[in-house]
Design an enzyme around this catalytic site. Structure first.
Site, PDB file in Angstrom:
ATOM      1  N   GLU A   1     -65.179  12.731 -45.905  1.00  0.00           N
ATOM      2  CA  GLU A   1     -64.197  13.448 -45.080  1.00  0.00           C
ATOM      3  C   GLU A   1     -63.521  14.522 -45.948  1.00  0.00           C
ATOM      4  O   GLU A   1     -63.060  14.237 -47.043  1.00  0.00           O
ATOM      5  CB  GLU A   1     -63.138  12.450 -44.591  1.00  0.00           C
TER       6      GLU A   1
ATOM      7  N   GLU B   1     -55.747   3.255 -38.005  1.00  0.00           N
ATOM      8  CA  GLU B   1     -56.321   4.516 -37.510  1.00  0.00           C
ATOM      9  C   GLU B   1     -56.690   5.319 -38.743  1.00  0.00           C
ATOM     10  O   GLU B   1     -55.808   5.848 -39.427  1.00  0.00           O
ATOM     11  CB  GLU B   1     -55.283   5.282 -36.690  1.00  0.00           C
ATOM     12  N   LEU B   2     -57.992   5.423 -39.032  1.00  0.00           N
ATOM     13  CA  LEU B   2     -58.391   5.917 -40.356  1.00  0.00           C
ATOM     14  C   LEU B   2     -59.182   7.220 -40.270  1.00  0.00           C
ATOM     15  O   LEU B   2     -59.036   7.971 -39.321  1.00  0.00           O
ATOM     16  CB  LEU B   2     -59.150   4.812 -41.082  1.00  0.00           C
TER      17      LEU B   2
ATOM     18  N   GLY C   1     -53.955   6.495 -41.660  1.00  0.00           N
ATOM     19  CA  GLY C   1     -54.158   6.980 -43.029  1.00  0.00           C
ATOM     20  C   GLY C   1     -55.629   7.006 -43.368  1.00  0.00           C
ATOM     21  O   GLY C   1     -56.489   6.976 -42.478  1.00  0.00           O
ATOM     22  N   SER C   2     -55.916   7.005 -44.658  1.00  0.00           N
ATOM     23  CA  SER C   2     -57.309   7.117 -45.081  1.00  0.00           C
ATOM     24  C   SER C   2     -57.982   5.738 -45.057  1.00  0.00           C
ATOM     25  O   SER C   2     -57.303   4.700 -45.061  1.00  0.00           O
ATOM     26  CB  SER C   2     -57.351   7.693 -46.490  1.00  0.00           C
TER      27      SER C   2
ATOM     28  N   TRP D   1     -49.010  12.768 -43.365  1.00  0.00           N
ATOM     29  CA  TRP D   1     -48.174  13.963 -43.254  1.00  0.00           C
ATOM     30  C   TRP D   1     -48.701  14.973 -42.259  1.00  0.00           C
ATOM     31  O   TRP D   1     -48.074  16.002 -42.035  1.00  0.00           O
ATOM     32  CB  TRP D   1     -48.101  14.641 -44.635  1.00  0.00           C
ATOM     33  N   ASN D   2     -49.874  14.720 -41.671  1.00  0.00           N
ATOM     34  CA  ASN D   2     -50.529  15.812 -40.935  1.00  0.00           C
ATOM     35  C   ASN D   2     -49.918  16.103 -39.555  1.00  0.00           C
ATOM     36  O   ASN D   2     -49.891  17.244 -39.128  1.00  0.00           O
ATOM     37  CB  ASN D   2     -52.041  15.551 -40.817  1.00  0.00           C
TER      38      ASN D   2
ATOM     39  N   PRO E   1     -42.838   7.174 -43.332  1.00  0.00           N
ATOM     40  CA  PRO E   1     -43.670   8.376 -43.249  1.00  0.00           C
ATOM     41  C   PRO E   1     -44.159   8.764 -44.642  1.00  0.00           C
ATOM     42  O   PRO E   1     -43.683   8.215 -45.639  1.00  0.00           O
ATOM     43  CB  PRO E   1     -42.679   9.426 -42.730  1.00  0.00           C
ATOM     44  N   ASP E   2     -45.067   9.696 -44.707  1.00  0.00           N
ATOM     45  CA  ASP E   2     -45.400  10.274 -46.008  1.00  0.00           C
ATOM     46  C   ASP E   2     -44.148  11.017 -46.492  1.00  0.00           C
ATOM     47  O   ASP E   2     -43.462  11.664 -45.692  1.00  0.00           O
ATOM     48  CB  ASP E   2     -46.562  11.257 -45.852  1.00  0.00           C
TER      49      ASP E   2
ATOM     50  N   CYS F   1     -57.381  13.968 -37.923  1.00  0.00           N
ATOM     51  CA  CYS F   1     -58.358  12.885 -38.064  1.00  0.00           C
ATOM     52  C   CYS F   1     -59.566  13.106 -37.172  1.00  0.00           C
ATOM     53  O   CYS F   1     -60.679  12.747 -37.525  1.00  0.00           O
ATOM     54  CB  CYS F   1     -57.702  11.557 -37.759  1.00  0.00           C
TER      55      CYS F   1
HETATM   56  P1  NAD Z   1     -53.183   7.967 -47.181  1.00  0.00           P
HETATM   57  O1  NAD Z   1     -54.005   6.794 -46.787  1.00  0.00           O
HETATM   58  O2  NAD Z   1     -53.198   8.367 -48.599  1.00  0.00           O
HETATM   59  O3  NAD Z   1     -51.635   7.714 -46.797  1.00  0.00           O
HETATM   60  C1  NAD Z   1     -51.228   7.367 -45.503  1.00  0.00           C
HETATM   61  C2  NAD Z   1     -49.921   6.584 -45.597  1.00  0.00           C
HETATM   62  O4  NAD Z   1     -50.167   5.322 -46.218  1.00  0.00           O
HETATM   63  C3  NAD Z   1     -48.840   7.266 -46.443  1.00  0.00           C
HETATM   64  O5  NAD Z   1     -47.584   7.062 -45.866  1.00  0.00           O
HETATM   65  C4  NAD Z   1     -48.944   6.529 -47.773  1.00  0.00           C
HETATM   66  O6  NAD Z   1     -47.750   6.565 -48.534  1.00  0.00           O
HETATM   67  C5  NAD Z   1     -49.271   5.114 -47.313  1.00  0.00           C
HETATM   68  N1  NAD Z   1     -49.967   4.277 -48.299  1.00  0.00           N
HETATM   69  C6  NAD Z   1     -50.832   4.669 -49.261  1.00  0.00           C
HETATM   70  N2  NAD Z   1     -51.293   3.582 -49.933  1.00  0.00           N
HETATM   71  C7  NAD Z   1     -50.712   2.487 -49.378  1.00  0.00           C
HETATM   72  C8  NAD Z   1     -50.796   1.083 -49.616  1.00  0.00           C
HETATM   73  N3  NAD Z   1     -51.564   0.576 -50.586  1.00  0.00           N
HETATM   74  N4  NAD Z   1     -50.067   0.251 -48.837  1.00  0.00           N
HETATM   75  C9  NAD Z   1     -49.295   0.740 -47.837  1.00  0.00           C
HETATM   76  N5  NAD Z   1     -49.161   2.052 -47.574  1.00  0.00           N
HETATM   77  C10 NAD Z   1     -49.871   2.926 -48.326  1.00  0.00           C
HETATM   78  O7  NAD Z   1     -53.633   9.120 -46.224  1.00  0.00           O
HETATM   79  P2  NAD Z   1     -53.273  10.663 -46.330  1.00  0.00           P
HETATM   80  O8  NAD Z   1     -54.191  11.280 -47.304  1.00  0.00           O
HETATM   81  O9  NAD Z   1     -51.829  10.840 -46.502  1.00  0.00           O
HETATM   82  O10 NAD Z   1     -53.658  11.143 -44.835  1.00  0.00           O
HETATM   83  C11 NAD Z   1     -54.893  11.619 -44.500  1.00  0.00           C
HETATM   84  C12 NAD Z   1     -55.785  10.529 -43.944  1.00  0.00           C
HETATM   85  O11 NAD Z   1     -55.237  10.012 -42.735  1.00  0.00           O
HETATM   86  C13 NAD Z   1     -57.148  11.064 -43.571  1.00  0.00           C
HETATM   87  O12 NAD Z   1     -58.149  10.200 -44.022  1.00  0.00           O
HETATM   88  C14 NAD Z   1     -57.122  11.104 -42.054  1.00  0.00           C
HETATM   89  O13 NAD Z   1     -58.371  11.031 -41.442  1.00  0.00           O
HETATM   90  C15 NAD Z   1     -56.253   9.945 -41.731  1.00  0.00           C
HETATM   91  N6  NAD Z   1     -55.665  10.093 -40.388  1.00  0.00           N
HETATM   92  C16 NAD Z   1     -56.167   9.314 -39.382  1.00  0.00           C
HETATM   93  C17 NAD Z   1     -55.679   9.458 -38.079  1.00  0.00           C
HETATM   94  C18 NAD Z   1     -56.242   8.608 -36.956  1.00  0.00           C
HETATM   95  O14 NAD Z   1     -55.631   8.541 -35.889  1.00  0.00           O
HETATM   96  N7  NAD Z   1     -57.379   7.957 -37.138  1.00  0.00           N
HETATM   97  C19 NAD Z   1     -54.665  10.365 -37.811  1.00  0.00           C
HETATM   98  C20 NAD Z   1     -54.179  11.149 -38.860  1.00  0.00           C
HETATM   99  C21 NAD Z   1     -54.691  10.989 -40.159  1.00  0.00           C
END
Ligand code: NAD
Length: 533
Positions: A398, A266-267, A244-245, A170-171, A195-196, A300
């Site tokens: 983080e 991309e985590l 995501g994370s 969502w960021n 998306p989120d 991130c």
């Molecule tokens: P998150 O991992 O909880 O969610 C990200 C996305 O993945 C959401 O759309 C979520 O619904 C989906 N998701 C969650 N579990 C899943 C699964 N088991 N299977 C498939 N999809 C699933 O992350 P968040 O808390 O929403 O976002 C923050 C994280 O994203 C932070 O760790 C940040 O560092 C990372 N991030 C990384 C980058 C990059 O380019 N490296 C950019 C932006 C954010």
């Protein structure tokens, strides 16, 4: 002792946003669905008010979206790459024309400051221009040499993988809806974006704008929902681009591994900034503020640990605290506010828990450290901590919020070892006037991007260079050629000419071995000369 500063607050947005409730209703109707579905109400972190209502998909909806995308993709794969580029460039122009609407919408969905929303627009336009203009050349069949010059004619063809599933947080909702889909589409794929839920409207807005720009209907689908909908997408798409994370990255990689489909991940990060003794102090302080508090730290590549040489530590800390304390916080649709709100409750909870845990274990708060419910439900002050030790969560986990830890160092080798101890390796920043030394140090930091005399944007915006993580920060790369090629299957086509590489059948016994040995010796000699090895 440094005094905790007073942050200036700005009254919540008074001006009306450029988008209307009717627009949001129309957007919600674009979600790919089989039938009536449960609805989720979305709230704006700006003021806690209702933003709109979206339907939430079930796994059958995801299958439907993937099927629709797949049938649109076969025709799209035959569309000339220059025709694809013209659509993407029209999208680029529409994006700039409609910027007031999307900037407001993104701000309402995320609570971010105007400047941070503007960074999203900038990045999205650059990505569109970059991949539209570079992809046609990069996707052309590439002639390569066979082993022995003249024996074979060889080409590499780049085919689309099919349906690319994009899963995003969502960021940066605009960047996420544009920067992964565009190279995937340019490579001839269809896209299903999940998306989120919090930032669904921006994703749907981008989908509508792409269709207005001329993208065939069905080629770009949006599905809504949380982890289970993401899992359904990983179960059906041909490639997954997840942002995501790290824990989610591990789950997605496991599931994709079972299906043997490609992923790019991309985590997270725990990104360091290294301020050397000879750094320009004021510039480094400004870099630290931008690096740690842009998008309220929900970035991130955001800087969460700052190592400053002992000779300048006190001066740096004083200026950093002074300037951070003077930041203007608030929910406004203009540029008066320098830092906005956090976006989702769970992130707010993590930020508060990290600060509380650090303080309980002996860390000192130099400025900030408190929620600001007077500004909005999820506002949190930009926070600088010191005396942070390894037992504290904020030391290695983080935070993904406006919290940064300051550390003093005297020995560069020791600090490099500390920096590289982290399980993450996404981004880093080095500050020095000696650019040669800066580059040498940067190359020893285990991070996918390192910025010298800048926090994150120099490397991120270098669109021709790759962006991604070492270690637990990810797999694969976005941006540059690799950012396009990950969405392709590469095929080698070779034509045999004159005689087979395996030797003609009429050669007398023993001759094949002798000829090949002589040829290999000549080949080694020629290659060493040609490649100067
Ligand atoms: P998150 O991992 O909880 O969610 C990200 C996305 O993945 C959401 O759309 C979520 O619904 C989906 N998701 C969650 N579990 C899943 C699964 N088991 N299977 C498939 N999809 C699933 O992350 P968040 O808390 O929403 O976002 C923050 C994280 O994203 C932070 O760790 C940040 O560092 C990372 N991030 C990384 C980058 C990059 O380019 N490296 C950019 C932006 C954010």
């Amino acid at each position: 002792m440094i005094e905790t500063g007073r942050l200036s607050a700005i009254n919540p947005a008074r001006e009306a946003p450029q988008f209307t409730p009717e627009l949001l209703q129309q957007l919600a109707q674009r979600v790919s669905l089989f039938g009536e579905r449960a609805a989720q109400t979305l709230y704006s972190p700006f003021d806690g008010g209702v933003l709109g209502v979206i339907p939430i998909c079930i796994s059958e909806d995801v299958q439907l979206a993937v099927e629709r995308a797949r049938s649109a993709q076969s025709a799209w794969a035959r569309v000339d790459t220059r025709a694809r580029a013209r659509i993407v460039l029209r999208f680029h122009d529409l994006l700039l024309e409609r910027q007031a609407e999307i900037l407001d919408l993104t701000q309402y969905e995320t609570g971010k400051a105007r400047r941070d929303a503007q960074e999203e627009l900038l990045d999205s336009a650059i990505v569109a221009q970059f991949y539209a203009t570079r992809s046609p050349g990069w996707l052309r069949p590439r002639r390569t040499g066979g082993t022995f010059v003249g024996l074979t004619q060889t080409w590499e063809y780049r085919h689309p993988v099919g349906v690319v599933g994009v899963i995003s947080p969502w960021n940066y909702p605009l960047v996420m809806a544009v920067s992964e889909p565009i190279p995937a589409l340019m490579a001839g794929n269809a896209v299903v974006l999940k998306p989120d839920p919090q930032t669904t409207f921006t994703a749907l807005w981008v989908q509508a704008l792409m269709e207005e720009a001329g993208l065939p209907p069905g080629l770009f689908q949006v599905v809504t929902g949380g982890a289970e909908v993401g899992e359904a997408l990983v179960a059906t798409a041909d490639f997954i681009a997840l942002t995501g994370s790290t824990p989610t990255g591990r789950k997605v990689a496991r599931q994709a591994g079972e299906r043997l489909i490609g992923v790019s991940l991309e985590l997270g990060g725990k990104n360091p900034m290294l301020v050397l003794e000879d750094a320009n102090l004021e510039a480094a302080v400004d870099g630290a503020i931008h690096g740690a508090f842009a998008n309220a730290g929900q970035l991130c590549v955001s800087l969460e640990r700052i190592y400053v040489h002992e000779k300048i530590f006190d001066a740096f800390a004083r200026r950093f605290v002074e300037k951070t304390s003077a930041l203007r916080l608030g929910a406004t649709l203009d540029h008066r506010s320098q830092m906005g709100s956090l976006t989702v409750q769970r992130q707010f909870d993590t930020v508060r828990a990290h600060v509380q845990d650090a303080v309980a274990k002996g860390a000192r708060v130099l400025t900030g450290g408190r929620p600001r419910p007077d500004l909005g439900p999820l506002f949190f002050e930009p926070t600088i901590l010191t005396d942070v030790t390894p037992e504290m969560r904020v030391y290695s986990e983080e935070t993904f919020g406006p919290v940064v830890s300051l550390y003093k160092f005297s020995d560069v080798e020791q600090v490099l070892a500390l920096i590289n101890q982290s399980e993450y390796g996404l981004n880093a920043s080095v500050w020095t006037k000696d650019l040669g030394k800066g580059r040498a140090l940067a190359s020893r930091i285990q991070a996918g991007t390192v910025n010298i005399n800048e926090s994150y944007a120099a490397a991120w915006a270098s669109m021709d260079a790759t962006m991604g993580g070492f270690k637990a920060s990810g797999l694969g790369r976005r941006h540059g050629k690799e950012g396009l090629y990950r969405f392709t299957e590469v095929q080698t086509i070779a034509i045999e000419r004159f005689v087979p590489v395996t030797g003609p059948t009429w050669l007398p016994r023993g001759w094949y071995g002798r000829i090949v040995t002589a040829a290999l010796k000549a080949l080694k000699w020629l290659s060493r000369w040609w490649y100067r090895v």
